[in-house]
Write a protein that holds these residues in place. Structure first.
Motif, PDB file in Angstrom:
ATOM      1  N   ASN A   1       0.882  -1.324   0.100  1.00 27.33           N
ATOM      2  CA  ASN A   1      -0.072   0.021  -0.065  1.00 27.33           C
ATOM      3  C   ASN A   1       0.716   1.402   0.141  1.00 27.33           C
ATOM      4  O   ASN A   1       0.640   2.167  -0.681  1.00 27.33           O
ATOM      5  N   LEU A   2       1.952   1.174   0.716  1.00 27.34           N
ATOM      6  CA  LEU A   2       2.924   2.196   1.040  1.00 27.34           C
ATOM      7  C   LEU A   2       3.513   2.719  -0.361  1.00 27.34           C
ATOM      8  O   LEU A   2       3.537   3.859  -0.744  1.00 27.34           O
ATOM      9  N   ARG A   3       4.076   1.728  -1.114  1.00 18.35           N
ATOM     10  CA  ARG A   3       4.732   1.905  -2.412  1.00 18.35           C
ATOM     11  C   ARG A   3       3.722   2.301  -3.669  1.00 18.35           C
ATOM     12  O   ARG A   3       4.081   3.008  -4.412  1.00 18.35           O
ATOM     13  N   GLU A   4       2.573   1.812  -3.449  1.00 13.47           N
ATOM     14  CA  GLU A   4       1.511   2.361  -4.534  1.00 13.47           C
ATOM     15  C   GLU A   4       1.295   3.695  -4.267  1.00 13.47           C
ATOM     16  O   GLU A   4       1.186   4.685  -5.248  1.00 13.47           O
ATOM     17  N   GLN A   5       1.114   4.253  -3.019  1.00 11.14           N
ATOM     18  CA  GLN A   5       0.831   5.403  -2.682  1.00 11.14           C
ATOM     19  C   GLN A   5       1.974   6.440  -3.007  1.00 11.14           C
ATOM     20  O   GLN A   5       1.807   7.539  -3.589  1.00 11.14           O
ATOM     21  N   GLU A   6       3.333   5.987  -2.956  1.00 10.91           N
ATOM     22  CA  GLU A   6       4.580   6.682  -3.230  1.00 10.91           C
ATOM     23  C   GLU A   6       4.362   7.060  -4.826  1.00 10.91           C
ATOM     24  O   GLU A   6       4.548   8.103  -5.131  1.00 10.91           O
ATOM     25  N   ALA A   7       4.021   5.761  -5.578  1.00 15.07           N
ATOM     26  CA  ALA A   7       3.985   6.090  -6.859  1.00 15.07           C
ATOM     27  C   ALA A   7       2.910   7.154  -7.423  1.00 15.07           C
ATOM     28  O   ALA A   7       3.009   7.706  -8.190  1.00 15.07           O
ATOM     29  N   ARG A   8       1.684   7.037  -6.616  1.00 11.81           N
ATOM     30  CA  ARG A   8       0.597   7.833  -7.166  1.00 11.81           C
ATOM     31  C   ARG A   8       1.208   9.350  -6.655  1.00 11.81           C
ATOM     32  O   ARG A   8       0.727  10.140  -7.749  1.00 11.81           O
ATOM     33  N   ASP A   9       1.742   9.482  -5.690  1.00 18.31           N
ATOM     34  CA  ASP A   9       2.196  10.852  -5.332  1.00 18.31           C
ATOM     35  C   ASP A   9       3.299  11.433  -6.365  1.00 18.31           C
ATOM     36  O   ASP A   9       3.450  12.660  -6.717  1.00 18.31           O
ATOM     37  N   ALA A  10       4.030  10.385  -6.610  1.00 17.37           N
ATOM     38  CA  ALA A  10       5.384  10.666  -7.523  1.00 17.37           C
ATOM     39  C   ALA A  10       4.696  11.533  -9.011  1.00 17.37           C
ATOM     40  O   ALA A  10       4.857  12.401  -9.706  1.00 17.37           O
ATOM     41  N   LEU A  11       3.630  10.430  -9.536  1.00 20.35           N
ATOM     42  CA  LEU A  11       2.989  10.847 -10.878  1.00 20.35           C
ATOM     43  C   LEU A  11       2.131  12.014 -10.615  1.00 20.35           C
ATOM     44  O   LEU A  11       1.991  12.876 -11.610  1.00 20.35           O
ATOM     45  N   LEU A  12       1.590  12.141  -9.484  1.00 18.67           N
ATOM     46  CA  LEU A  12       0.848  13.440  -9.498  1.00 18.67           C
ATOM     47  C   LEU A  12       1.866  14.577  -9.540  1.00 18.67           C
ATOM     48  O   LEU A  12       1.457  15.843  -9.956  1.00 18.67           O
ATOM     49  N   LEU A  13       3.115  14.477  -8.834  1.00 22.47           N
ATOM     50  CA  LEU A  13       4.143  15.625  -8.908  1.00 22.47           C
ATOM     51  C   LEU A  13       4.320  16.050 -10.182  1.00 22.47           C
ATOM     52  O   LEU A  13       4.622  17.139 -10.624  1.00 22.47           O
ATOM     53  N   LEU A  14       4.396  14.693 -11.034  1.00 26.69           N
ATOM     54  CA  LEU A  14       4.766  15.118 -12.418  1.00 26.69           C
ATOM     55  C   LEU A  14       3.672  15.826 -13.409  1.00 26.69           C
ATOM     56  O   LEU A  14       4.083  15.817 -14.498  1.00 26.69           O
ATOM     57  N   GLY A  15       2.671  15.595 -12.636  1.00 28.57           N
ATOM     58  CA  GLY A  15       1.538  16.382 -13.564  1.00 28.57           C
ATOM     59  C   GLY A  15       0.507  15.498 -14.125  1.00 28.57           C
ATOM     60  O   GLY A  15      -0.786  15.801 -15.028  1.00 28.57           O
ATOM     61  N   LEU A  16       0.801  13.960 -14.101  1.00 32.59           N
ATOM     62  CA  LEU A  16      -0.276  12.953 -14.488  1.00 32.59           C
ATOM     63  C   LEU A  16      -1.804  13.122 -13.783  1.00 32.59           C
ATOM     64  O   LEU A  16      -1.848  13.095 -12.621  1.00 32.59           O
ATOM     65  N   PRO A  17      -2.727  13.142 -14.625  1.00 39.12           N
ATOM     66  CA  PRO A  17      -4.101  13.286 -14.127  1.00 39.12           C
ATOM     67  C   PRO A  17      -4.476  11.916 -13.500  1.00 39.12           C
ATOM     68  O   PRO A  17      -3.887  10.996 -13.900  1.00 39.12           O
ATOM     69  N   HIS A  18      -5.558  12.191 -12.828  1.00 41.78           N
ATOM     70  CA  HIS A  18      -6.134  10.803 -12.216  1.00 41.78           C
ATOM     71  C   HIS A  18      -6.768  10.177 -13.226  1.00 41.78           C
ATOM     72  O   HIS A  18      -7.273  10.535 -14.364  1.00 41.78           O
TER      73      HIS A  18
END
Length: 243
Positions: free
Chosen positions: A80-97
């Motif tokens: 769960n933690l690693r998935e959230q890290e990836a989501r946060d990283a992609l959000l930083l890069l500008g990737l939309p939901h």
């Protein structure tokens, strides 16, 4: 070719813009683990998002085996933690939901053949078809990790099946010994100029905090991103190879 020759060729590939690399195509990026998307493609993802053509990012594994000896971070918590890290990283890069996909395959056990492989390939092909992705970008086939090799096999299979282009990005291939020989033709491709995105890429990489050794403290044998690898991805270019 010897790996020192391969890396020299990578470093001599022409500098290119995003338009030259993608040629107007929407990319689907395959990352074997949560963090490979930021390491290998963080600059490209940020450029795509800024240009209004966000990619679709498929992360194959759950990453839960990076610290197998931890009691404080058993597999479910680490997953769960690693998935959230990836989501946060992609959000930083500008990737939309809605543009990231977590397949939840077992860490260090991505299939390269058989029914599980075919199921994964159908899922990736479906994403390509539903979102009009015309180029797959996956890990280099000689990256020395079983999941990276399997990701390359999946990417090639889906690209052939869908009749679309295939590019690859090296991650651990940068660390292979100079005298190792790989079955590789003269490399072709580009170095994408990410000088304007390098700070954002570094923030995205740092978001994967579990991989830096300061989060999971009770597994001295657990994985930590080595400084030598991180240094490579501090450069203001990303390498994309024509497969």
């Amino acid at each position: 070719m010897r790996m020192d020759e391969v890396r020299q060729a990578w470093n001599e590939l022409p500098l290119a813009t995003l338009d030259e690399v993608l040629q107007g195509r929407v990319p689907l990026i395959i990352a074997p683990h949560p963090d490979d998307e930021s390491l290998g493609c963080g600059g490209l993802i940020a450029q795509c998002c800024a240009a209004g053509i966000p990619p679709h990012v498929v992360i194959l594994t759950d990453g839960c085996h990076s610290h197998p000896g931890s009691v404080t971070h058993p597999p479910e918590r680490l997953r769960n933690l690693r998935e959230q890290e990836a989501r946060d990283a992609l959000l930083l890069l500008g990737l939309p939901h809605g543009h990231s996909w977590f397949m939840g395959l077992m860490d260090s056990d991505v299939p390269s053949a058989g029914p599980s492989f075919q199921f994964a390939a159908r899922r990736i092909a479906g994403i390509c078809e539903n979102h009009d992705c015309k180029v797959i970008i996956t890990t280099w086939r000689h990256d020395p990790h079983c999941d990276h090799e399997a990701a390359a096999t999946l990417g090639e299979h889906v690209a052939v099946r869908e009749g679309i282009a295939l590019l690859s990005y090296p991650v651990w291939g940068w660390t292979l010994p100079d005298d190792q020989v790989v079955d590789e033709p003269q490399p072709r491709g580009w170095r994408l100029d990410i000088s304007s995105e390098i700070d954002l890429k570094q923030q995205a990489i740092a978001t994967h905090a579990t991989q830096y050794g300061g989060v999971v403290l009770d597994d001295p044998e657990g994985f930590t991103l080595p400084d030598g690898l991180l240094d490579i991805f501090r450069r203001p270019v990303e390498t994309f190879l024509v497969s």
